[in-house]
Design an enzyme around this catalytic site. Structure first.
Site, PDB file in Angstrom:
ATOM      1  CB  CYS A 109       8.791 -14.582   3.790  1.00 13.38           C
ATOM      2  SG  CYS A 109       9.072 -12.817   3.708  1.00 13.38           S
ATOM      3  CG  ASP A 145      14.007  -5.553   4.427  1.00 15.22           C
ATOM      4  OD1 ASP A 145      12.941  -5.057   4.021  1.00 15.22           O
ATOM      5  OD2 ASP A 145      14.127  -6.740   4.761  1.00 15.22           O
TER       6      ASP A 145
END
Lengths: 447, 447
Positions: free
Chosen positions: A42, A274
């Site tokens: 991120c 994910d």
């Protein structure tokens, strides 16, 4: 007990740490495809923007810290098969036995089926390796302009990042709005902010071809779109990376199915992050919602259960926040589009409110959208947009906490929230928005 | 239906507005002792600091706005008696009938029993009139130094305000710490911040006498404390203003007793705000906890019930936040001292955490104290100290929401909170603090 973990990002590391917390003597082996265990992917845009200067700053933990916990790290070690029957995984020309296995392979960037995506200068951005390749390309080719395909979180953060770095930036989104995770009015504010900061934004524009011309890439799209840039970044979303996974039940987009203990359909094999379908706390069903914060939670749950625990993932609400220039946009629960998708009756009311008492210097306006059930007043979700410093993300989090606890919209008014004139109002903006929602909803129902 | 409201501050106005929302044709009369209806008394320090320049900025609503809602305003109109039997109130040489009455008389400043509190230049600070008198005195006497007695919220905010205004400030607290609403380690950080900004702070010092000397006030206290200043502000707390109230059940400190519908012991008489005992959501019993945010909630509940509703106040958690210079201190639920007072088993764990990912510029440290039951893990409360911009108040609010919903400490980890590296971490600091609490608590229990 021997624990193997495929993947060294958020889910994997959270599981490994949890296992070692519970069972100090556990043998934990973590296999990762690159050499960057537990890096904050991120944070990639902030490296490319030059807001952070050292690659290692992006590590949530150093390699030394991970090793000091007794976790075996196998970097540059792609696992290419799982032998479910014999409890073995294989990679780098050898195989490893496991008692418990976690699959935490994450997601990979989607690549749209258009000509030219393989050309030099065209990138996707998911892992640290992608970031380093882009950095190198920018430096080598003295890139001073770029085109970004996709107006989601990564596309927007990269537009911000590359503008900060001094590039000219064009951003193209196929849908009618950027940031599809929020409703149109908020997305339009984001678009304005991008434009105010010099980003050339196109919506309703589908890229059809990328063509190599001398020193540049020419990008063609619908509505006669054409743009020439030195670099093209494809940021149109991700899909679960489960190419390795066979004989384990998969669902939406090939994401692995798990129960709320993060157990897959195969005994002793867990999955998190994910690469899996995620349980949604409000919808009470699985969705695909890849987020780092979710991966951490699921990894921790998986680790605890692998080490003999009995905990359940309490679910995601799609809580998300993004900062774009000085604007912050947060959301949790369901927005209008979600309600339409799931065929739920809904009412959304938008309120413009001050982040703190207007009389104290520095007050900024927030826009809060509250969505709820017009009949039962059940709180579905909220979206807030405003400026950095307005405590937007944690205001969304109050609402997220409320949704986890099955609040009706008016119940937000019952929460004893903190107040001082420099930071809020006697009724927090979240509560004033709830009051407006309730009044309008009641008024409409009485008509 | 005729509604009378004694008091025009937070509780009164909230009730009046709610009544008119529900019953447009209601006759609502509000009687207030001064001429400042619905002014933000929490904003007083910022007027005296000159951060805000216009008295009228402090009005939550203008007189015109209140009148436009159809609320009858009777300013400078002290009600001096309530005739419970005949449903009448009297003031300014006449009496008024009511069908429903709300008592929202608030609180008055405590004045310690020491010599000299009546001297010119000695002030308390509660209402707008007090503020204007202090302002006038500062201007007339060219005051450039002041002594504040009391290190609670008002004392601290006024120390900040007068320093900002350029005065030399001495602050004296009788107890061993300032800001007794938080535990000592946080209070010590506040004391350091005051001292760093030039406030001369004394704790464990009880003021014994204020003496008039030419052009100044000489203040004497324990431990040979002596200080000469032009102005003395007494800020040692408040007590409920219920001198008007007879034949209605009262409790702690003379505060009016109500049930959770805000009904007093007398039919058709309601009370709300700083003049009543407040239901505590965690303790499930009444306490005295005068706060503006609470007064707004209780007023709204009272108004709704007066107009025929059936709603209950869900209780206070003592959620509070204060900004002192660039420091923000928030709290909710129980702290160590509260647990000791109520004889509850407790464990408090303190964590130092970054407000957002350390790699992104501007990260600041927070100290989070989590308090819970060592056996059941029940979440009792939290305190956070850090800097403005670290979303401290709304982080406290996440925990307040959790306490309202009977969370155990580790359950904080289940909340789907928003994350972006510029604003938080994949586990919010609140969650990391909860994890540390849980780990330490478990470790201690296993010993």
């Amino acid at each position: 007990m021997n624990y193997s973990i495929i993947g060294g990002s958020d889910a994997g590391i959270s599981a490994a740490l949890r296992i070692k917390e519970i069972d100090k003597h556990a043998q934990v082996d973590m296999f990762l495809a690159d050499e960057y265990p537990n890096y904050s992917i991120c944070g990639i845009p902030f490296y490319l923007s030059k807001e952070i200067n050292h690659l290692n700053s992006l590590a949530h933990r150093s390699v030394e810290e991970i090793l000091s916990k007794g976790i075996g790290l196998h970097t540059n070690h792609t696992i290419h098969s799982i032998d479910v029957a014999n409890r073995q995984i294989a990679g780098n020309n050898r195989s490893y036995h496991y008692d418990k296995l976690l699959i935490g392979t994450g997601a990979v960037s989607l690549i749209p089926p258009i000509q030219g995506v393989d050309l030099p200068g065209v990138f996707t951005l998911r892992w640290i390796g992608d970031m380093l390749r882009i950095e190198e390309y920018i430096l080598q080719h003295q890139v001073n302009n770029a085109l970004i395909i996709g107006g989601g979180y990564i596309g927007l953060e990269m537009a911000d990042a590359l503008i900060k770095r001094g590039l000219r930036v064009t951003l193209v989104e196929a849908l009618p709005q950027v940031l599809t995770s929020v409703d149109l009015p908020l997305a339009e504010m984001v678009r304005s902010k991008l434009q105010d900061n010099g980003v050339n934004v196109f919506v309703n524009t589908k890229i059809e071809e990328i063509e190599s011309i001398p020193g540049k890439l020419k990008v063609h799209g619908t509505n006669d779109f054409g743009s020439e840039n030195q670099l093209v970044l494809i940021a149109v979303g991700v899909q679960p990376e489960t190419s390795l996974v066979h004989n384990i039940e998969k669902g939406f987009k090939g994401a692995i199915k798990t129960n709320r203990k993060m157990e897959t359909s195969v005994p002793n094999i867990y999955a998190a992050g994910d690469c899996i379908e995620t349980y949604h706390a409000f919808l009470k069903e699985n969705v695909y919602l890849p987020l780092g914060s979710t991966a951490h939670k699921q990894g921790r749950i998986a680790g605890e259960n692998m080490a003999g625990g009995h905990v359940e993932y309490q679910g995601s609400l799609g809580s998300q926040v993004v900062k774009i220039f000085d604007l912050v946009v947060g959301r949790t629960g369901l927005n209008d589009k979600d309600c339409e998708k799931y065929n739920l009756p809904y009412r959304t009311v938008s309120s413009e409110l001050w982040d703190h008492k207007h009389y104290y210097p520095g007050a900024r306006q927030l826009t809060i959208r509250i969505t709820g059930n017009p009949d039962t007043e059940e709180l579905y979700g909220a979206q807030i947009i405003g400026h950095t410093g307005s405590e937007i993300s944690k205001r969304i989090d109050i609402i997220a906490t409320a949704i986890h606890n099955n609040y009706r919209v008016p119940q937000l008014n019952d929460i004893d929230l903190t107040y001082t004139p420099t930071l809020s109002s006697p009724w927090d903006p979240v509560q004033m928005a709830a009051q407006k929602w309730t009044t309008i909803n009641k008024g409409n129902r009485e008509k």
